[in-house]
Design an enzyme around this catalytic site. Structure first.
Site, short mmCIF file in Angstrom:
data_model
loop_
_atom_site.label_atom_id
_atom_site.label_comp_id
_atom_site.label_asym_id
_atom_site.label_seq_id
_atom_site.Cartn_x
_atom_site.Cartn_y
_atom_site.Cartn_z
N PRO A 2 0.83 -1.21 0.00
CG PRO A 2 -0.80 -1.59 1.60
CD PRO A 2 0.52 -2.11 1.12
CD GLU A 3 4.04 2.58 -2.45
OE1 GLU A 3 4.38 3.53 -1.69
OE2 GLU A 3 4.80 1.65 -2.73
CG HIS A 91 -2.98 -13.93 7.99
ND1 HIS A 91 -1.83 -14.47 8.53
CD2 HIS A 91 -3.30 -14.71 6.92
CE1 HIS A 91 -1.46 -15.52 7.82
NE2 HIS A 91 -2.33 -15.69 6.83
NE ARG A 110 3.27 -10.43 1.23
CZ ARG A 110 3.71 -10.05 0.04
NH1 ARG A 110 4.78 -9.26 -0.04
NH2 ARG A 110 3.09 -10.40 -1.07
CE LYS A 151 20.42 15.64 -2.66
NZ LYS A 151 21.48 15.00 -1.86
#
Length: 270
Positions: A2-3, A91, A110, A151
């Site tokens: 999930p972002e 879970h 997980r 950079k």
């Protein structure tokens, strides 16, 4: 994983059910997440009122009258709004039961997520050093330009650095760079201010669209009502290796950067 859009979708889904509610009790079935659930978490939360639910980067902050719970969904976690008579699955590690009878249930196959306590979340080590929110006034192309000077880091890695700006995960970095016409391997320090302003707008546009559509459908992600996101239906490059570019019809190419899939148009992105 999930972002930011998936986490924001979750926040929007659970906030109306939680804000203003008193926590009746908390059940921790498995404390062995990425970091152990504090032994006193249930005692800290029981009887307390939830003021509001915020998001910082990919962390959900459940603010009480004093202190907050920091929740991270990890790679496969989700928060569901369910009724108290819903039996737990394998879970389902944590239940936060509200006086209304609603249960906020945390599922994480997980176990890379977390539930942590913070007296002051803004100064917590996980939060304190994060960059600006990409949808806030603090984020701009000018900021990216200033932080990129000198950079040699590839631009894709640069915008995925949470110290530069939070929440630009792999999928959304692919999409934003395509919209801005920037090659993912171009050195961050060699991009002009005008192009950074275009990139910042592409990041905002991409993330905002994903939030409106409920996030991107990933194998493990579901939002707070158990439904997947649908932004994947309108992805322009990610997951489309070999397909024609939507702008010039050139076949899209894929490379690996930091062990992540990176898809781009060799003609449109320079």
């Amino acid at each position: 994983m999930p972002e930011l859009p998936e986490v924001e979708t979750t926040r929007q889904g659970i906030a109306p059910h939680c804000e203003g509610q008193i926590i009746s009790h908390v059940t921790v079935r498995n404390p062995n997440l990425r970091w152990p659930v504090p032994d006193d978490l249930a005692a800290r939360l029981t009887g307390k009122r939830i003021k509001h639910v915020d998001r910082r980067a990919k962390y959900l902050l459940i603010h009480l009258e004093e202190g907050a719970v920091i929740v991270h969904l990890g790679m496969s976690g989700s928060l569901r709004i369910i009724t108290g008579d819903t039996p737990p699955l394998t879970h389902d590690h944590i239940d936060m039961v509200l006086h209304s009878g609603t249960v906020v249930r945390f599922n994480d196959p997980r176990r890379f997520g977390c539930w942590l306590w913070a007296d002051s979340p803004e100064t917590h080590p996980l939060i304190a050093h994060l960059g600006p929110e990409p949808l806030s006034p603090a984020f701009s192309g000018d900021l990216l330009f200033q932080r990129s000077r000198g950079k040699r880091t590839p631009i894709k890695s640069f915008i995925m650095d949470n110290h530069v700006v939070v929440g630009v995960g792999n999928i959304y970095a692919n999409e934003a760079l395509f919209k801005a016409g920037i090659h993912p391997k171009r050195h961050a320090g060699r991009i002009s201010l005008d192009r950074y302003r275009k990139l910042a707008e592409a990041i905002r546009e991409t993330l905002s669209a994903a939030i409106l559509m409920g996030g991107t459908t990933l194998r493990d992600f579901v939002n707070s009502d158990g439904k997947p996101g649908y932004f994947a239906q309108v992805l322009l490059v990610y997951g489309r290796t070999g397909s024609p570019c939507t702008q010039c019809s050139t076949p899209l190419k894929e490379i690996r950067m930091n062990n992540r899939s990176t898809v781009y148009c060799p003609r449109c992105q320079r």
